[in-house]
Design an enzyme around this catalytic site. Structure first.
Site, PDB file in Angstrom:
ATOM      1  N   HIS A  54      -2.122  -9.732 -13.505  1.00  0.00           N
ATOM      2  CA  HIS A  54      -1.769 -10.315 -12.210  1.00  0.00           C
ATOM      3  C   HIS A  54      -1.037  -9.231 -11.429  1.00  0.00           C
ATOM      4  CE1 HIS A  54      -2.137 -13.827 -14.823  1.00  0.00           C
ATOM      5  NE2 HIS A  54      -2.357 -14.533 -13.750  1.00  0.00           N
ATOM      6  N   LYS A 108       3.463 -24.518  -7.756  1.00  0.00           N
ATOM      7  CA  LYS A 108       2.551 -24.806  -6.640  1.00  0.00           C
ATOM      8  C   LYS A 108       2.152 -26.266  -6.644  1.00  0.00           C
ATOM      9  CE  LYS A 108      -1.606 -22.945  -6.718  1.00  0.00           C
ATOM     10  NZ  LYS A 108      -2.621 -24.011  -6.605  1.00  0.00           N
TER      11      LYS A 108
END
Length: 922
Positions: free
Chosen positions: A148, A580
């Site tokens: 990432h 999220k």
């Protein structure tokens, strides 16, 4: 400390002056004056909210949007300035670390949050040497470098800054003479010129192998291979000081993992070929380092037969090895007939070269070369022979340093460097099993089979001894899945079992998700050879995780797997997607509760738990000081074993400099040791947990109410640069799970956080907290003092709540509603503008209650150094934000594709500059 602060100011002033000279030389005095004008206007606006200054800023940057070359130069000026400021602050961190260590040494005390302090805490708690040795035998600390890459800096830029840093250290060194200063100053200006003339952002997306070399290998090569052995030496010394009457055996508990080249979840560029290449490149790096170490030992170890004694077993083994050497290679060895260690080291070096040569062959073509080491244990045994001989012949001091560090290096890094995790989405396994079952008439419609029947079906197939997939004649997707497990099997044979130890199942939400992978492992003759790691990411999955694991532990087939894994279970929890999905407070509490419940569950079933924390760099993705985070976890969760992801800009900030890397690892080891000892008990724990449940549920409702608002997606796309971030060449993996999807659920957590960071709203780090606190305190109406006092008590006495609210301070401190308001002006509809008003109100509500609960006067009074840094940086970040807003407006107004492309490149440049200024990407 004042001296260090003065040095920081001097370095910033020196580098800033040099940058100004470079700008004038490279782009002209007019550009420099324009940069200074914008900076001055921003400072004026910041200092008193001068609306006239703000209007001048907006008018100036609006005109700049017509001249992209000039705009690009201005962005380059501010971004380069922040690169230099960041470097100066790193120097300050290193100087402070040195001063603290020196003071601790002079005071004869263990440094705070050090390994020595942690070991001494064990001693003070009354742990015996036997108990400590047992704990060390069970410990595991594994930072995992992930695929990432939220790092926006190119490797080229990093290397230039590395050179610049070395020159600055030399300039400030007390050992530098005056005649050397002119050359060092010239080198600094040359490095700054190179920064100016080089692209700061990538022109293409990096490949997986780029990510491996730029992140996965870079920090091992430049930092970790040197730092890690010294961490072990510090522990060895600390144990000897606290427990002097014992001989210690410290196993390799601190090791490293990687996802780069193994993380397939949503990245079509990670193929079986790239996985094999990643393993071979990691092996090549560590073998090359070992070859260099052996050369160094060859230079050092010159004891002769006339002057020193040698272990008879060592000499006998050496004689046997020399007898097998071809005649044409013997001349060099004869020259050192009186120096047996050098003869042995020449033989070892040649074996390493043969091992490197064998590693260059693809596995499908590899033939075992007779002189190559087939596993790290053989190499370690050869080195140990030298060590043993030295220890038995008055050479103890000669074993220290290069030799002892090499031994520890081999114990930790083996021939694999970092254990490569394999990760894939659960839906991919289900699709593969469905196709295989349909082909062989095991189940015609597997997707429609209920969970209970799936489990029975999978159990039955796992128990069979026949191969499940004889030929790879399925669809491309299924062939890729099936051949992956064969690749894992081959990789472990060629590079050693440590090269791949874990298989992570993304979006695990059922028992069958795990059993499907167990079946595919069994088909490749891997049953019981890998840790199966379910990853629980969403709020619902975290809540249901204990029930899923309890059912797995009761499953007879899975019990067989666990038995082969010595009753050890690894479970991963995801901070990014849970945030999220549920917002900051709900995600944090669900993660805490899941750890506590999973810890108790594993203890009840006699299973040793290792929790794998999927943290990101930002507060919204689980970021924050690692040691504090560990100490704030429930006592059931750590127990001496932890894996934690290291990502993007966090890797750079923690591992670029050896001393900073060493301090980070010391704090990590300290926190795990301390949390493994006797944890404090809280009489109010149940009451506090009930309050947290209520707060997090309330926060979740408010957060979901925002993101599910009818016009929220429109606002998100209008008031942030998310559409441009989709194109930012941060990493090889797409920003969305499904192409052309505008749904937030399909947007990955990194661009989600990155977009809010760029627009300075930063809502993933705080939204919903204020409303939750307000609702809870307001339950008693006007007489709510006792409820506020209950929260204040929690904050003062509970490390977990301190960590949660401390991170809210950081998230809000990095936010800036005045700049976010300017981004909100990019929206067109009244409903979208109302959404910003809602966000602003929540921010103010959160600020008011946060200060009330924590007892501080201002946001970030908890971290005054960060508070000061943000205040100093804002006047330099703000111009880039204003420029980005103007560019976004122009980009959206034009229909010309070529103009949009040109604007897009400069917008991406502004994103890199803002990220450098905020020291935060995603």
């Amino acid at each position: 400390m004042t001296e260090t602060a003065n040095l920081l100011s001097e370095n910033i002033r020196l580098l800033g002056t040099m940058l100004g000279e470079v700008i004038v030389e490279q782009a002209g005095g007019d550009l420099f004056q324009l940069v200074e004008k914008i900076r001055g206007l921003t400072k004026t606006w910041r200092s008193g909210g001068d609306s006239a200054a703000q209007k001048q800023i907006q008018d100036t940057v609006a005109l700049l949007a017509d001249d992209l070359a000039q705009t690009s130069n201005i962005l380059k000026a501010f971004a380069t300035y922040f690169s230099l400021v960041n470097l100066a602050e790193e120097h300050q961190r290193i100087n402070i670390l040195r001063q603290r260590r020196e003071q601790a040494f002079l005071d004869g005390e263990a440094e705070r949050e050090s390994i020595a302090a942690a070991v001494e805490s064990w001693k003070q708690e009354g742990l015996t040497g036997e108990q400590v040795q047992s704990l060390l035998g069970e410990m595991l600390i594994m930072p995992v470098f992930t695929a990432h890459p939220t790092e926006s800096m190119r490797r080229t830029t990093r290397e230039t800054l590395r050179n610049l840093s070395n020159q600055l250290f030399a300039l400030r060194s007390r050992g530098t003479f005056e005649y050397q200063r002119p050359e060092l100053l010239e080198n600094l200006i040359a490095a700054i010129t190179l920064l100016w003339q080089s692209d700061s952002s990538r022109k293409r997306k990096p490949t997986v192998m780029d990510e491996l070399r730029n992140t996965g290998l870079y920090f091992f090569e430049h930092t970790l291979l040197d730092v890690v052995p010294r961490i072990y030496e510090e522990l060895q010394q600390a144990l000897a000081r606290s427990y002097p009457d014992r001989t210690w055996v410290v196993p390799p508990f601190l090791r490293f993992g990687s996802w780069i080249g193994g993380d397939r979840d949503g990245n079509p560029l990670v193929t079986n070929e790239t996985t094999e290449a990643a393993i071979r490149e990691q092996k090549e790096l560590v073998l090359t380092r070992y070859a260099s170490d052996i050369q160094r030992l060859y230079e050092l170890l010159s004891p002769s037969r006339e002057r020193a004694g040698f272990d008879p077993q060592f000499l006998a083994q050496l004689k046997q090895e020399l007898a097998q050497i071809p005649a044409d290679e013997f001349d060099t060895l004869v020259r050192f007939a009186e120096e047996p260690y050098r003869q042995k080291l020449i033989l070892i070096y040649r074996r390493l070269l043969s091992t490197i040569q064998q590693n260059e062959q693809a596995w499908s073509e590899a033939d075992a070369l007779p002189r190559a080491y087939q596993e790290a244990a053989e190499f370690l045994q050869d080195i140990r022979q030298i060590e043993t001989s030295l220890l038995r012949n008055k050479g103890t001091l000669l074993t220290r340093g290069t030799l002892s560090e090499l031994i520890r290096r081999v114990q930790v890094f083996g021939f694999h460097l970092a254990s490569l995790d394999i990760r894939q989405h659960s839906a991919r396994h289900e699709a593969a099993i469905a196709e295989i079952f349909a082909r062989y008439k095991i189940s015609d419609d597997y997707p429609s089979v209920g969970e209970a029947d799936r489990i029975k079906l999978l159990n039955r197939e796992i128990a069979k001894t026949r191969p499940l997939t004889a030929r790879l004649d399925f669809s491309h997707e299924t062939n890729e899945i099936v051949s992956l497990f064969r690749l894992i099997r081959d990789g472990r044979r060629h590079a050693g079992a440590p090269c791949i130890q874990n298989y992570i199942i993304s979006m695990t939400n059922s028992v069958s998700d795990v059993l499907e992978v167990l079946l595919l492992m069994s088909d490749a003759e891997l049953f019981g050879q890998l840790d199966l790691v379910p990853l629980f990411e969403t709020i619902d999955d975290l809540r249901e995780a204990p029930e899923i694991m309890a059912e797995l532990f009761a499953n007879p087939v899975y019990q067989q797997h666990l038995a082969r894994r010595d009753q050890r279970q690894q479970i991963m929890i995801g901070y990014s997607d849970s945030n999220k999905d549920g917002g900051y407070l709900r995600a944090n509490w669900m993660l805490f509760s899941a750890q506590r419940n999973l810890g108790r569950l594993c203890q009840d079933h006699g299973v040793q738990l290792t929790l794998f924390h999927g943290r990101g760099g930002s507060i919204g993705r689980g970021g924050g000081p690692a040691n504090r985070s560990i100490l704030a976890q429930p006592p059931e969760s750590i127990r001496g074993r932890i894996r934690v992801t290291e990502q993007g800009e966090v890797i750079s900030s923690r591992y670029t400099h050896a001393e900073i890397a060493s301090r980070h690892l010391q704090q990590l080891v300290n926190a795990v040791i301390v949390s493994t000892g006797r944890r404090p008990q809280y009489a109010q724990y149940q009451r506090w947990s009930q309050i947290m449940e209520e707060l997090s549920a309330s926060s979740y409702r408010h957060y979901r109410s925002l993101v599910e608002s009818q016009h929220f997606l429109d606002y998100f796309h209008a008031a942030t640069p998310i559409d441009q971030i989709d194109q930012l060449n941060l990493g090889s993996r797409p920003a969305r799970r499904r192409k052309k999807s505008a749904d937030i659920a399909d947007l990955r957590a990194i661009p989600w956080v990155f977009a809010w960071t760029q627009s300075r709203a930063n809502i993933p780090s705080w939204y919903g907290v204020g409303s939750a606190l307000d609702e809870w305190i307001g339950q008693a109406g006007a007489s709510n003092t006792h409820l506020l006092e209950a929260l204040q008590e929690m904050y003062q006495q509970w490390p977990y709540f301190q960590s949660v609210l401390g991170n809210v301070h950081v998230g809000m401190g990095r936010a800036d509603m005045s700049i976010a308001a300017e981004y909100a002006r990019l929206t067109s509809g009244e409903q979208e503008k109302q959404l910003f008003h809602r966000i602003y109100q929540e921010y103010e509500l959160t600020r008011r209650h946060l200060l009330s609960v924590t007892g501080h006067d201002e946001i970030l009074d908890t971290e005054r150094w960060l508070q000061h840094s943000i205040r100093m940086r804002n006047p330099y970040v703000d111009p880039m934000s204003y420029i980005q807003i103007a560019l976004l407006k122009r980009w959206r107004e034009t229909a010309d594709a070529s103009e949009q492309a040109a604007l897009g490149q400069v917008i991406l440049q502004s994103a890199n500059g803002i990220a450098a200024g905020l020291q935060n990407v995603g």
